[in-house]
Design an enzyme around this catalytic site. Structure first.
Site, PDB file in Angstrom:
ATOM      1  N   VAL A 182       2.432   1.949  -3.482  1.00 32.68           N
ATOM      2  CA  VAL A 182       1.509   2.525  -4.447  1.00 32.68           C
ATOM      3  C   VAL A 182       1.059   3.923  -4.031  1.00 32.68           C
ATOM      4  CG1 VAL A 182      -0.754   2.241  -5.555  1.00 32.68           C
ATOM      5  CG2 VAL A 182       0.734   0.258  -5.230  1.00 32.68           C
ATOM      6  N   GLU A 183       0.881   4.142  -2.732  1.00 29.49           N
ATOM      7  CA  GLU A 183       0.383   5.429  -2.251  1.00 29.49           C
ATOM      8  C   GLU A 183       1.424   6.546  -2.370  1.00 29.49           C
ATOM      9  OE1 GLU A 183      -2.445   6.539  -1.330  1.00 29.49           O
ATOM     10  OE2 GLU A 183      -3.675   4.757  -1.029  1.00 29.49           O
ATOM     11  N   SER A 184       2.648   6.287  -1.892  1.00 27.50           N
ATOM     12  CA  SER A 184       3.635   7.378  -1.785  1.00 27.50           C
ATOM     13  C   SER A 184       5.018   7.006  -2.299  1.00 27.50           C
ATOM     14  CB  SER A 184       3.764   7.801  -0.320  1.00 27.50           C
ATOM     15  OG  SER A 184       4.346   6.753   0.458  1.00 27.50           O
TER      16      SER A 184
ATOM     17  N   VAL B 296       0.841  -1.205   0.000  1.00 31.92           N
ATOM     18  CA  VAL B 296       0.000   0.000   0.000  1.00 31.92           C
ATOM     19  C   VAL B 296       0.875   1.253   0.000  1.00 31.92           C
ATOM     20  CG1 VAL B 296      -1.671   1.332   1.348  1.00 31.92           C
ATOM     21  CG2 VAL B 296      -1.972  -1.136   1.092  1.00 31.92           C
TER      22      VAL B 296
ATOM     23  N   TYR C  82      -5.538   0.900  -8.970  1.00 30.18           N
ATOM     24  CA  TYR C  82      -4.914   0.878  -7.647  1.00 30.18           C
ATOM     25  C   TYR C  82      -4.956  -0.526  -7.051  1.00 30.18           C
ATOM     26  CZ  TYR C  82      -4.503   2.050  -2.635  1.00 30.18           C
ATOM     27  OH  TYR C  82      -4.129   2.112  -1.315  1.00 30.18           O
TER      28      TYR C  82
END
Length: 314
Positions: A193-195, A190, A280
């Site tokens: 993919v997020e940051s 996560v 996502y």
């Protein structure tokens, strides 16, 4: 008849006194039990797999601190410093931060500097006060000696945050994920993919930090400083745990909820037809690969707290 502050303090003292003496337990068993209590407290604090109840959370953290867990002592200080128990009591918070500092918690000294209480004789012992007995107290000292918490509307601090590298983040996730009954590999996917492991990341939608928390989600899960990697990780993991519980262990729905919000998932009866959300979910599943199928059902569905609460005596 004692006043409410005394009553709450005596209750907390009774909780600690009811535990086995520290010397009666082996060091490994003490730490295991303390971390179990800490994890149970976090579930009650955030309403993850248990009714949200800050007093139960405080009582469990109190027990964990009595077993010598520095993280519990530090977190009690943070709760009292931020008003999560009803009022902001900086004196009580500083007492807990001093206890955590004595237990060599790595962030306690900075918190005491921020409060201006590092070298102060507080005349206050670390007590577990419940919400009904909280009294607002500020430390009467000049501020500014410590590091102010960054305003989320301002640019994130560059130096201190950027010093946190990918290896540090992996280490933090590995240590913190079990507290939320999460697989570290899932959390790391996560974050990727997020940051892309950037603690200073900020999106056009004002999602911030490692796990890209929007202000509403950060507030919902008790995050006071989104630019602090540990605070951000705890908030993001608390939300991910909540989503997995909410969607009965369905990983795709939980990931879709993390991206688009649980209401969007409910509205569409599944993964929303947004290209961003579908992409996502697919990217995280690709990162996990075969690992996705190996995540234990107990992690995806969480564990019931009934037996734990009975055992904790809370």
């Amino acid at each position: 008849m004692p006043g409410p502050l005394v009553s709450a303090t005596l209750l907390s003292a009774a909780l600690i006194a009811g535990m086995a003496p520290r010397g009666a337990l082996g060091a490994d068993h003490r730490e295991t039990e303390a971390r179990r209590l800490m994890a149970s407290g976090q579930r009650f604090e955030h309403g993850i797999g248990a009714p949200q109840n800050i007093d139960r959370a405080v009582a469990l953290y109190c027990k964990a601190s009595g077993l010598g867990l520095a993280e519990a002592q530090y977190h009690l200080g943070w709760l009292y410093a931020t008003g999560r128990v009803g009022e902001i009591d900086e004196v009580l918070a500083a007492a807990w931060f001093k206890a955590a500092l004595s237990a060599r918690h790595q962030r306690a000294e900075q918190q005491l500097e921020d409060l201006g209480a590092l070298d102060m004789d507080l005349g206050q012992s670390p007590q577990c006060v419940l919400s009904a007995a909280m009294v607002a107290r500020r430390i009467p000292t000049e501020r500014g000696r410590g590091r102010a918490a960054p305003d989320p509307d301002l640019a994130p601090p560059s130096l201190a945050v950027r010093e946190v590298g990918r290896a540090d983040i992996v280490s933090l996730v590995t240590r913190l994920a079990p507290d939320y009954r999460l697989d570290p590999e899932l959390v790391l996917a996560v974050i990727k993919v997020e940051s892309n492991f950037d603690p200073t990341a900020r999106s056009e939608k004002q999602a911030q930090g490692l796990m890209q928390l929007i202000p509403e989600t950060a507030e919902r899960f008790g995050v006071t400083n989104v630019w602090d990697p540990v605070d951000n990780l705890r908030g993001g993991m608390a939300y991910l745990r909540w989503l997995l519980d909410h969607f009965d262990g369905d990983l795709e729905l939980a990931l879709a909820g993390y991206n688009a919000g649980e209401n969007a998932v409910a509205r569409f009866g599944g993964v929303p037809p947004y290209p961003e959300t579908r992409g996502y979910v697919k990217r995280i599943e690709q990162i996990l690969g075969a690992r996705a199928a190996d995540i234990p059902v107990s992690v995806l569905r969480g564990a019931g707290l009934a037996s734990q609460v009975a055992a904790d005596g809370i």
